[in-house]
Motif scaffolding. Structure first.
Motif, PDB file in Angstrom:
ATOM      1  N   GLU B 161      33.045  43.894 -92.595  1.00 44.50           N
ATOM      2  CA  GLU B 161      31.987  43.630 -92.044  1.00 44.50           C
ATOM      3  C   GLU B 161      31.459  44.920 -91.235  1.00 44.50           C
ATOM      4  OE1 GLU B 161      28.571  42.131 -90.398  1.00 44.50           O
ATOM      5  OE2 GLU B 161      29.613  41.699 -92.269  1.00 44.50           O
ATOM      6  N   GLY B 162      32.550  45.479 -90.634  1.00 46.71           N
ATOM      7  CA  GLY B 162      32.536  46.545 -89.794  1.00 46.71           C
ATOM      8  C   GLY B 162      31.784  47.961 -90.445  1.00 46.71           C
ATOM      9  N   ALA B 163      32.200  48.011 -91.700  1.00 46.53           N
ATOM     10  CA  ALA B 163      31.822  49.340 -92.276  1.00 46.53           C
ATOM     11  C   ALA B 163      30.286  49.119 -92.650  1.00 46.53           C
ATOM     12  CB  ALA B 163      32.729  49.432 -93.670  1.00 46.53           C
ATOM     13  N   THR B 164      29.869  47.763 -93.060  1.00 48.88           N
ATOM     14  CA  THR B 164      28.454  47.361 -93.390  1.00 48.88           C
ATOM     15  C   THR B 164      27.889  47.602 -92.114  1.00 48.88           C
ATOM     16  OG1 THR B 164      29.252  45.936 -95.037  1.00 48.88           O
ATOM     17  CG2 THR B 164      26.780  45.662 -94.363  1.00 48.88           C
ATOM     18  N   LEU B 165      28.367  47.082 -90.973  1.00 50.01           N
ATOM     19  CA  LEU B 165      27.366  47.183 -89.778  1.00 50.01           C
ATOM     20  C   LEU B 165      27.252  48.805 -89.562  1.00 50.01           C
ATOM     21  CD1 LEU B 165      26.124  46.210 -87.216  1.00 50.01           C
ATOM     22  CD2 LEU B 165      28.660  46.246 -86.153  1.00 50.01           C
ATOM     23  N   ARG B 166      28.362  49.707 -89.413  1.00 49.50           N
ATOM     24  CA  ARG B 166      28.219  50.890 -89.478  1.00 49.50           C
ATOM     25  C   ARG B 166      27.183  51.615 -90.333  1.00 49.50           C
ATOM     26  NH1 ARG B 166      30.963  56.259 -88.304  1.00 49.50           N
ATOM     27  NH2 ARG B 166      31.174  57.230 -90.406  1.00 49.50           N
ATOM     28  N   THR B 167      27.093  51.404 -91.443  1.00 54.04           N
ATOM     29  CA  THR B 167      26.359  51.679 -92.373  1.00 54.04           C
ATOM     30  C   THR B 167      24.651  51.261 -92.157  1.00 54.04           C
ATOM     31  OG1 THR B 167      27.746  51.467 -94.440  1.00 54.04           O
ATOM     32  CG2 THR B 167      25.664  51.692 -94.707  1.00 54.04           C
ATOM     33  N   THR B 168      24.408  50.137 -91.822  1.00 53.97           N
ATOM     34  CA  THR B 168      23.284  49.839 -91.412  1.00 53.97           C
ATOM     35  C   THR B 168      22.605  50.449 -90.269  1.00 53.97           C
ATOM     36  OG1 THR B 168      23.846  47.599 -92.119  1.00 53.97           O
ATOM     37  CG2 THR B 168      21.906  47.658 -90.745  1.00 53.97           C
ATOM     38  N   THR B 169      23.626  50.706 -89.220  1.00 56.13           N
ATOM     39  CA  THR B 169      23.315  51.283 -87.742  1.00 56.13           C
ATOM     40  C   THR B 169      22.976  52.898 -88.283  1.00 56.13           C
ATOM     41  OG1 THR B 169      24.965  50.200 -86.708  1.00 56.13           O
ATOM     42  CG2 THR B 169      24.239  52.318 -85.830  1.00 56.13           C
ATOM     43  N   PHE B 170      23.657  53.640 -89.005  1.00 49.09           N
ATOM     44  CA  PHE B 170      23.421  55.073 -89.457  1.00 49.09           C
ATOM     45  C   PHE B 170      22.035  55.181 -90.339  1.00 49.09           C
ATOM     46  CE2 PHE B 170      27.510  55.882 -87.765  1.00 49.09           C
ATOM     47  CZ  PHE B 170      27.251  56.620 -86.672  1.00 49.09           C
ATOM     48  N   VAL B 171      22.058  54.087 -91.195  1.00 53.88           N
ATOM     49  CA  VAL B 171      20.733  53.884 -92.147  1.00 53.88           C
ATOM     50  C   VAL B 171      19.629  53.995 -91.153  1.00 53.88           C
ATOM     51  CG1 VAL B 171      19.475  52.785 -93.703  1.00 53.88           C
ATOM     52  CG2 VAL B 171      21.767  53.281 -94.274  1.00 53.88           C
ATOM     53  N   LEU B 172      19.284  53.305 -90.113  1.00 53.20           N
ATOM     54  CA  LEU B 172      18.297  53.063 -89.456  1.00 53.20           C
ATOM     55  C   LEU B 172      18.029  54.396 -88.722  1.00 53.20           C
ATOM     56  CD1 LEU B 172      16.084  51.659 -88.079  1.00 53.20           C
ATOM     57  CD2 LEU B 172      17.642  50.187 -86.627  1.00 53.20           C
ATOM     58  N   PHE B 173      19.127  54.916 -87.950  1.00 50.89           N
ATOM     59  CA  PHE B 173      19.106  56.096 -87.391  1.00 50.89           C
ATOM     60  C   PHE B 173      18.645  57.125 -88.267  1.00 50.89           C
ATOM     61  CE2 PHE B 173      21.996  55.020 -84.125  1.00 50.89           C
ATOM     62  CZ  PHE B 173      21.179  55.288 -83.009  1.00 50.89           C
ATOM     63  N   GLY B 174      18.961  57.103 -89.474  1.00 51.11           N
ATOM     64  CA  GLY B 174      18.238  58.185 -90.548  1.00 51.11           C
ATOM     65  C   GLY B 174      16.755  57.808 -90.696  1.00 51.11           C
ATOM     66  N   MET B 175      16.536  56.670 -90.906  1.00 52.23           N
ATOM     67  CA  MET B 175      14.893  56.505 -90.936  1.00 52.23           C
ATOM     68  C   MET B 175      14.195  57.007 -89.854  1.00 52.23           C
ATOM     69  SD  MET B 175      15.125  52.335 -92.003  1.00 52.23           S
ATOM     70  CE  MET B 175      13.558  52.165 -92.354  1.00 52.23           C
ATOM     71  N   MET B 176      14.901  56.950 -88.593  1.00 53.10           N
ATOM     72  CA  MET B 176      13.974  57.625 -87.690  1.00 53.10           C
ATOM     73  C   MET B 176      14.245  58.864 -87.233  1.00 53.10           C
ATOM     74  SD  MET B 176      14.596  54.465 -84.696  1.00 53.10           S
ATOM     75  CE  MET B 176      16.268  54.520 -84.670  1.00 53.10           C
ATOM     76  N   ASN B 177      15.421  59.399 -87.469  1.00 50.77           N
ATOM     77  CA  ASN B 177      15.666  60.954 -87.104  1.00 50.77           C
ATOM     78  C   ASN B 177      15.173  61.976 -88.110  1.00 50.77           C
ATOM     79  OD1 ASN B 177      17.112  60.046 -84.835  1.00 50.77           O
ATOM     80  ND2 ASN B 177      19.105  60.330 -85.732  1.00 50.77           N
ATOM     81  N   TRP B 178      15.060  61.424 -89.247  1.00 50.54           N
ATOM     82  CA  TRP B 178      14.809  62.311 -90.269  1.00 50.54           C
ATOM     83  C   TRP B 178      13.271  62.946 -90.205  1.00 50.54           C
ATOM     84  CZ3 TRP B 178      17.349  64.872 -93.510  1.00 50.54           C
ATOM     85  CH2 TRP B 178      17.021  65.666 -94.383  1.00 50.54           C
ATOM     86  N   ILE B 179      12.657  62.165 -89.286  1.00 49.69           N
ATOM     87  CA  ILE B 179      11.130  62.661 -88.916  1.00 49.69           C
ATOM     88  C   ILE B 179      10.896  63.812 -88.384  1.00 49.69           C
ATOM     89  CG2 ILE B 179      10.400  60.090 -88.325  1.00 49.69           C
ATOM     90  CD1 ILE B 179      10.235  60.880 -85.559  1.00 49.69           C
ATOM     91  N   TYR B 180      12.183  64.482 -87.946  1.00 46.41           N
ATOM     92  CA  TYR B 180      11.905  66.102 -87.475  1.00 46.41           C
ATOM     93  C   TYR B 180      11.824  66.855 -88.722  1.00 46.41           C
ATOM     94  CZ  TYR B 180      16.496  67.562 -88.415  1.00 46.41           C
ATOM     95  OH  TYR B 180      17.679  68.194 -88.855  1.00 46.41           O
ATOM     96  N   THR B 181      11.972  66.217 -89.787  1.00 44.04           N
ATOM     97  CA  THR B 181      11.842  67.367 -91.068  1.00 44.04           C
ATOM     98  C   THR B 181      10.459  67.208 -91.662  1.00 44.04           C
ATOM     99  OG1 THR B 181      12.782  65.796 -92.564  1.00 44.04           O
ATOM    100  CG2 THR B 181      14.381  67.016 -91.538  1.00 44.04           C
ATOM    101  N   TRP B 182       9.802  66.204 -91.526  1.00 48.67           N
ATOM    102  CA  TRP B 182       8.398  66.131 -91.872  1.00 48.67           C
ATOM    103  C   TRP B 182       7.343  65.481 -91.050  1.00 48.67           C
ATOM    104  CZ3 TRP B 182       6.167  61.050 -91.947  1.00 48.67           C
ATOM    105  CH2 TRP B 182       6.987  60.005 -91.649  1.00 48.67           C
ATOM    106  N   TYR B 183       7.606  65.001 -89.969  1.00 45.35           N
ATOM    107  CA  TYR B 183       6.383  64.343 -89.206  1.00 45.35           C
ATOM    108  C   TYR B 183       5.536  65.219 -88.515  1.00 45.35           C
ATOM    109  CZ  TYR B 183       3.790  61.377 -86.121  1.00 45.35           C
ATOM    110  OH  TYR B 183       2.850  60.623 -85.502  1.00 45.35           O
TER     111      TYR B 183
END
Lengths: 233, 233
Positions: B161-183
């Motif tokens: 469960e901890g690994a999935t939570l960690r994954t979900t957290t950083f996947v959401l960060f990826g969705m948001m932080n990646w904008i500096y490359t295209w937005y």
DNA sequence: GTCGGATCCGTACGATCGTTCGATCGCCAA
DNA sequence: TTGGCGATCGAACGATCGTACGGATCCGAC
């Protein structure tokens, strides 16, 4: 033509080692002397294989991207269902990313340093790759019409459906590409579960509980062990 | 204490200009001479405001991150509902990111160059920030138990469960932080729609059509115009 | 008026960088 | 044996970098 197996093998070995050095220290902080030390080739001897440090970065990115594109076309061949094509795209991207983390980190992180023809050649491949994903996403939402790739990089329409498609495309890329900043294969989920987690999040969201018997499995589970770019040692 | 308004204003102006230079050329490719030219302060005169180039990068990242954390705590205060807290987190993160794109790009892109105490101080803030999001996501999936922040950076449990939570957290960060490359704010969706798109994708997925009357609106629409870090000119 | 700290500058030093140059080695064909 | 070409090397050059140093300027306190 001139196929020199010894030359090619040594060049690929230099590219792989240089990618590792670039991934660890960053392109501009890494020196050719670092690569010389890591490869065992002398400083000036390296310039027999590339003309400049910038061309070395280009060779790494181009070789990595070309392999990624080839693999994608192979896996996508003959598949028509949009959701199935999306699953194949995500699986191919993530497996290749994890199997070639250093090269993909260099490709993602050092995307702005190339100039001139080097830059535009990589940008062309990048546009084609992003356009492929945009086309799949476009078909997924309304299975008809064009490929969707025009709306991603072209300016029309500026606001509206095209902008949302562009946003959705790069948001999915962000979900996947960001892994180079946090993913540790020894403590995080294995790639297959990472793939299922990301696919579930993107398709159904966190609020939707996952299917009890695991997510949808793709029929052909090809290329599980030979994901790496590099042929031999 | 020593509050020198002139000194502070000039320092903040140097930080803002240096962040712009770092964002455009990259930290290691940008020289102190570049910053000297951009700020109008002489080369050696800059060293009155920071002790080294690395400390300059630290000051930029620390000031940016501290402001982001403060804003988050203000907006999250008194809100208990997990989904509402998540919406506030995403809104705060995206609005701050877009309003301070150059500083956030430096914070995201140059995350590995700091060393020693500089590095660990930024890492502490980063862990606290990621832990806050992980706590919200943990409450969102089962509204009980701890904050979830322990499982993100600690090694236990390694898989589950901890690994999935960690994954979900950083996947959401990826969705948001990646904008500096295209937005690009001039051709892409405005921030409010970007926020709604990302929230809908993360919560309900692409396959779920959005609500007809627009997504859920947050009650307090505070701080829409003063998102920038910098107080005055 | 002048003292002293805050502020800012011109200049230079040592280090490191990417790249070049000429020489050398190994190996196969003539 | 010898010529030539692919492959590699040591050494050095010019440029650029971060940083240190000593002096200039400004300005309020005494």
């Amino acid at each position: 033509m001139d196929s020199r197996p010894g030359y090619d093998r040594k060049l690929l070995n230099i590219l792989r080692t240089a990618a590792s050095v670039f991934a660890e220290k960053g392109y501009s902080r890494a020196s050719i002397r670092d690569i010389s030390g890591a490869t065992g080739v002398s400083l000036s001897g390296l310039y027999y294989y590339f003309g400049s440090k910038e061309e070395l970065l280009y060779l790494i990115q181009d070789h990595c991207f070309a392999t990624l594109l080839t693999r994608l076309e192979e896996d996508l061949e003959g598949v028509a269902d949009p959701e199935c094509r999306l699953r194949i795209f995500v699986r191919n991207h993530l497996h290749f990313f994890v199997a070639n983390m250093e090269e993909m980190k260099v490709l993602s992180h050092e995307a702005e340093v190339l100039t001139g023809d080097f830059r535009s050649r990589i940008l062309d491949k990048k546009r084609a790759y992003a356009g492929a994903l945009a086309g799949i996403l476009s078909e997924l939402r309304e299975p008809e019409g064009g490929t969707g790739s025009e709306a991603v990089e072209n300016a029309l329409p500026p606001r509206g459906e095209g902008a949302t498609l562009r946003t959705t495309t790069f948001v999915l890329f962000g979900m996947m590409n960001w892994i180079y900043t946090w993913y540790d294969p020894e403590r995080d989920l294995p790639v297959e579960e990472l793939e299922q987690t990301i696919l579930h999040l993107f398709l159904h969201g966190v609020l939707t509980p996952p299917a009890p018997d695991g997510e949808v499995r793709l029929p052909e589970t090809s290329r599980m062990g030979r994901s790496s770019i590099w042929r031999g040692g």
